[in-house]
Design a protein around this motif. Structure first.
Motif, PDB file in Angstrom:
ATOM      1  N   GLN A   1       0.839  -1.197   0.000  1.00  0.00           N
ATOM      2  CA  GLN A   1       0.000   0.000   0.000  1.00  0.00           C
ATOM      3  C   GLN A   1       0.876   1.249   0.000  1.00  0.00           C
ATOM      4  OE1 GLN A   1      -3.531  -0.191  -0.158  1.00  0.00           O
ATOM      5  NE2 GLN A   1      -2.926  -2.309  -0.583  1.00  0.00           N
ATOM      6  N   GLY A   2       0.285   2.332  -0.517  1.00  0.00           N
ATOM      7  CA  GLY A   2       0.989   3.611  -0.527  1.00  0.00           C
ATOM      8  C   GLY A   2       1.321   4.073  -1.923  1.00  0.00           C
TER       9      GLY A   2
ATOM     10  N   THR B   1      -3.866   3.614  -6.194  1.00  0.00           N
ATOM     11  CA  THR B   1      -4.698   3.978  -7.342  1.00  0.00           C
ATOM     12  C   THR B   1      -5.016   2.794  -8.247  1.00  0.00           C
ATOM     13  OG1 THR B   1      -2.856   4.484  -8.863  1.00  0.00           O
ATOM     14  CG2 THR B   1      -3.558   6.219  -7.350  1.00  0.00           C
ATOM     15  N   PHE B   2      -4.384   1.638  -8.023  1.00  0.00           N
ATOM     16  CA  PHE B   2      -4.580   0.501  -8.919  1.00  0.00           C
ATOM     17  C   PHE B   2      -5.806  -0.302  -8.507  1.00  0.00           C
ATOM     18  CE2 PHE B   2       0.244   0.845  -9.048  1.00  0.00           C
ATOM     19  CZ  PHE B   2       0.217   1.685 -10.148  1.00  0.00           C
ATOM     20  N   GLY B   3      -6.558  -0.751  -9.484  1.00  0.00           N
ATOM     21  CA  GLY B   3      -7.774  -1.495  -9.223  1.00  0.00           C
ATOM     22  C   GLY B   3      -7.595  -2.989  -9.314  1.00  0.00           C
ATOM     23  N   ASN B   4      -8.726  -3.697  -9.256  1.00  0.00           N
ATOM     24  CA  ASN B   4      -8.708  -5.162  -9.258  1.00  0.00           C
ATOM     25  C   ASN B   4      -7.975  -5.741 -10.455  1.00  0.00           C
ATOM     26  OD1 ASN B   4     -10.254  -4.913  -7.024  1.00  0.00           O
ATOM     27  ND2 ASN B   4     -12.012  -6.072  -7.777  1.00  0.00           N
ATOM     28  N   GLY B   5      -8.115  -5.065 -11.606  1.00  0.00           N
ATOM     29  CA  GLY B   5      -7.535  -5.618 -12.832  1.00  0.00           C
ATOM     30  C   GLY B   5      -6.047  -5.818 -12.769  1.00  0.00           C
ATOM     31  N   SER B   6      -5.384  -5.098 -11.889  1.00  0.00           N
ATOM     32  CA  SER B   6      -3.927  -5.237 -11.775  1.00  0.00           C
ATOM     33  C   SER B   6      -3.504  -6.554 -11.153  1.00  0.00           C
ATOM     34  CB  SER B   6      -3.355  -4.088 -10.939  1.00  0.00           C
ATOM     35  OG  SER B   6      -3.513  -2.853 -11.599  1.00  0.00           O
TER      36      SER B   6
END
Length: 812
Positions: free
Chosen positions: A708-709, A714-719
């Motif tokens: 985290q951090g 900013t990254f969503g599930n798709g990552s």
């Protein structure tokens, strides 16, 4: 990829000419000084003290680009008559210093307001152009030069408001405040302009190009002296309606007016009659000029340079053929409809155009003309540049082009041409730049191209050429070879190793079947190598003990059948990718010598889509090895490539952990390691990648908590999808065994689906926006060359016009 033209002799020679021209036009030669009169001790001392105010910095770009290789003040020595010093001219009778030309002198430092220069009260001509005074203000003390007739401080690093005192130089005949390199650093306010126009009753040349005049009402210019010969307001950030009575000034020879790039807040109506007959150069751009180009344009019999890019509609009048002195014609980026035609609507290029026997430059790009190129264009035998980029021209390329034996640049890209390239193109022996990108051209590449021994830039991309790449390229002087997006097959010819100046080689999206061309290592200047989407196969490795691609910054081997380990031998020798600042510490566009910075293009894959970047920055580095069969571990040495903007190793058979050394890639903007067999945790070190806008680690075997951090927020599930043992935000699976609250999940998912565009814009670090905006926005205003890929491609003619204006500005 675009084709760009040399507007005259080689650029370096042009620069030398312009500096020498400036020197001659602004000073009286010291050689004419009578030996009986020496300059006074006081004036010599004032000059020597002025000399100590600055250092000589031979990296000052303005002086360097204009061809000088020494500083004039180096000859200033105590005990030697100052009238014999370089750049100093004296009166034949009194010996007083009356002219000082220090243009292109590599002066570097802040210009002092109490400079001893102001003690030279007899000065009539002062030229400080093309130095770097470090954003100094123009001193108000300049009013002390009460005898000054010529003042040139163009491109000298001055900033701030133009002092009102400059309007109180009663004898001023020519004033040049232009700011080509750092537009809008200088600001001219209404009061100063009004006084300047009112007081300078003798002014003949007024050059304010690049000066910020946002608050100025254009009507004030109508009060200028009737003796005015030159008015240059190129990119002066004017707004409003410019009175067209300017076209009736009786002595006007040069008039340049353009709005700010991206805006249409400036208008002028072209007169239907009674133009100023002496007019020789007319440049109107990025503005509205009324609806039609009037027939009366043909009355300007002295016109030599004509560039109109201002939303004109209707037809191009046949009377344009009356302009027998014309050497430069650009009507690009208008809204002309249909064909070029005469009054009888004959769907032909007007026969009167053949009268333009002096024409050397013709640009009719981005007008949406349709139909074929007529054979009569071959009558313009003095042409050195022909630009028909981005129209709807169709049919075959006429063989009559072979008559244009002086042609150095030919741009026919983004049209609908079909059929083969005529073999007669080999007659264009002077051609240095050929752009046929994005037509429907087919057949084999003609062997006659081997006759073009001067060719340095060849773009045949996005056509339907087939067969092998001709080995006749052997011995070539190419710097750029782009065959992307054709149907070429066979082997990659080993004769390319003879192209020792090659910087960009793009053969992507063809059917070439070969092993990795390790022999390209011997090309000392190769910076971009694109082999994507072919039938290359085997192991990527060197046959040398010390493999080296010393300048390689872009490597795209994606969508082939390469296998084995990632090429550690090469990676650990990618020296250029280890320098985030480039060779000289500042970002520049790659370009062919003498060309504009959009000379090279590059297709990058971002979130599964291909984008074409117009221009490749020297600080841009990326490695794209996806869709192959590379296996084993990701080597730690990749973490040394500190200039990388993008790394895509997806869809391979890579195993092992993600190396923590990737956290050293602090310039990384996109990272795709998806669809491999990677295991272990996501390294916490990746949180330090604060420029990262795209992350894809999906479809691996990663485990543990998601870091985290910073950008990771900013990254969503798709990552992360397809990694069943990962947990933590943004996934619904909590790392403590308790499900993540639905609201948190929904917010994160919403951020991915909607807010991610905001993230790219806000951080300015996405590939598309970052490359086009981030590196070259050195100042707060939007750069004049900028255009988003989503808004369409920038006009190459517009850029050529801007370069041409430099010549026009200095020529008088």
């Amino acid at each position: 990829m675009r084709i760009f033209t040399k507007l005259s002799a080689p650029l370096c020679l042009l620069f030398v000419f312009l500096c020498l021209k400036t020197a001659f036009s602004s000073s009286i030669h010291a050689s004419s000084l009578s030996t009986a009169h020496r300059c006074s001790h006081e004036e010599a001392l004032a000059l020597l003290q002025f000399k100590t105010s600055f250092s000589i910095n031979y990296t000052v770009p303005y002086s360097y680009y204009w061809g000088e290789n020494y500083s004039k003040i180096e000859s200033w020595k105590e005990g030697i008559d100052c009238c014999s010093w370089d750049g100093v001219s004296c009166d034949n009778v009194t010996g007083h210093v009356i002219a000082l030309n220090l243009s292109c002198s590599f002066l570097y430092g802040t210009f002092p307001s109490n400079s001893t220069l102001f003690l030279l009260r007899n000065l009539q001509s002062l030229n400080l152009a093309l130095n770097d005074f470090r954003l100094s203000k123009i001193p108000s003390e300049i009013s002390q030069f009460t005898r000054l007739k010529h003042l040139d401080v163009s491109d000298s690093g001055f900033s701030g408001q133009v002092p009102r005192e400059i309007a109180y130089l009663p004898k001023l005949v020519s004033l040049n405040l232009s700011d080509w390199y750092d537009s809008s650093d200088l600001i001219l306010e209404t009061t100063t302009l009004r006084n300047l126009v009112h007081n300078l009753s003798e002014v003949r040349e007024l050059v304010l190009s690049g000066v910020n005049m946002t608050s100025v009402n254009p009507r004030f210019f109508m009060n200028l002296s009737s003796s005015l010969t030159t008015l240059d307001l190129f990119e002066s950030v004017l707004r409003g309606n410019f009175p067209n009575s300017i076209f009736r000034f009786p002595n006007l020879k040069i008039f340049s007016l353009s709005g700010y790039f991206g805006e249409r807040n400036l208008t002028i109506d072209l007169p239907s009659s009674n133009w100023s007959n002496p007019l020789q150069d007319l440049y109107l751009s990025v503005m509205d000029c009324g609806r039609r180009l009037p027939e009366s344009i043909g009355d300007l019999k002295s016109l030599q340079f004509l560039s109109l890019q201002c939303n004109l509609e209707g037809s191009i009048p046949a009377s344009i053929g009356n302009l027998r002195q014309l050497t430069y014609l650009s009507l690009s980026n208008n809204q002309f409809s249909g064909y070029l035609y005469s009054n009888n609507l004959s769907e032909q290029i007007p026969s009167s155009l053949a009268n333009l026997t002096q024409l050397t430059f013709l640009a009719l790009s981005n007008i949406q003309f349709s139909g074929p190129i007529l054979a009569s264009i071959g009558n313009l035998r003095q042409l050195t540049s022909l630009d028909l980029y981005s129209n709807n021209l169709s049919g075959q390329i006429p063989s009559s082009l072979a008559n244009l034996t002086q042609l150095t640049s030919l741009a026919l890209s983004y049209n609908q041409f079909s059929g083969p390239i005529p073999a007669s193109i080999g007659n264009l022996r002077q051609l240095t730049s050929l752009d046929l990108n994005s037509n429907n051209l087919g057949g084999q590449i003609p062997l006659s191209l081997a006759n073009l021994t001067q060719l340095i830039d060849l773009d045949l991309s996005n056509n339907q050429f087939s067969g092998p790449i001709p080995t006749s390229i052997e011995g070539c002087g190419l710097q750029n070879l782009n065959l992307h997006g054709n149907q070429m097959d066979g082997l990659l010819p080993r004769s390319l190793v003879n192209c020792s100046k090659l910087e960009v080689l793009d053969v992507g999206n063809n059917s070439i079947e070969d092993t990795f061309p390790h022999w390209l290592e011997s090309l000392p200047d190769l910076q971009v190598l694109v082999l994507r989407s072919n039938k290359f196969h085997g192991i990527v490795q060197s046959t040398k003990e010390s493999p080296s691609f010393p300048k390689l910054r872009v490597l795209d081997l994606s969508s082939n059948d390469f296998r084995g380990p990632l090429p550690v031998q090469y990676i650990e020798n990618f020296k250029a990718m280890m320098d985030p600042h480039g060779e000289d510490g500042s970002p520049k566009y790659m370009k062919v010598m003498g060309a504009d910075p959009y000379q090279y293009s590059l297709v990058v894959t971002w979130k599964g889509f291909d984008y074409e970047l117009q221009g490749i920055l020297t600080v841009f580095s990326c490695i794209h090895l996806s869709n192959n069969m590379f296996d084993r571990k990701i080597p730690d040495v990749i973490g040394n490539l500190s200039s990388l903007k993008g790394l895509n190793l997806s869809h391979n058979n890579l195993t092992g952990n993600i190396p923590p050394s990737l956290g050293n890639l602090t310039n990384l903007e996109w990272l795709d390691l998806s669809s491999n067999g990677l295991t272990g945790k996501i390294p916490d070190e990746l949180v330090s990648l604060t420029q990262l806008s795209v992350l894809n680690l999906s479809n691996n075997h990663l485990v543990g908590c998601i870091p985290q951090g910073n950008q990771f927020n900013t990254f969503g599930n798709g990552s992360y999808e397809g990694n069943l043992e990962l947990c933590g935000i943004p996934l619904s699976k909590s790392c403590d065994g308790i499900g993540t609250p639905p609201s948190s999940f929904q917010e994160k998912d919403e951020l991915w689906r909607f807010g991610w565009r905001v993230v790219v814009l806000g951080y300015g670090c996405g590939v598309v926006f970052g490359l086009l905006m981030g590196y070259l926005v050195f100042r707060t205003r939007k750069p004049k060359w900028f255009v988003s890929l989503f808004d369409g491609r920038p006009s190459q003619s517009g850029r050529k016009m801007r370069k041409a204006r430099r010549l026009v500005q200095r020529r008088s």
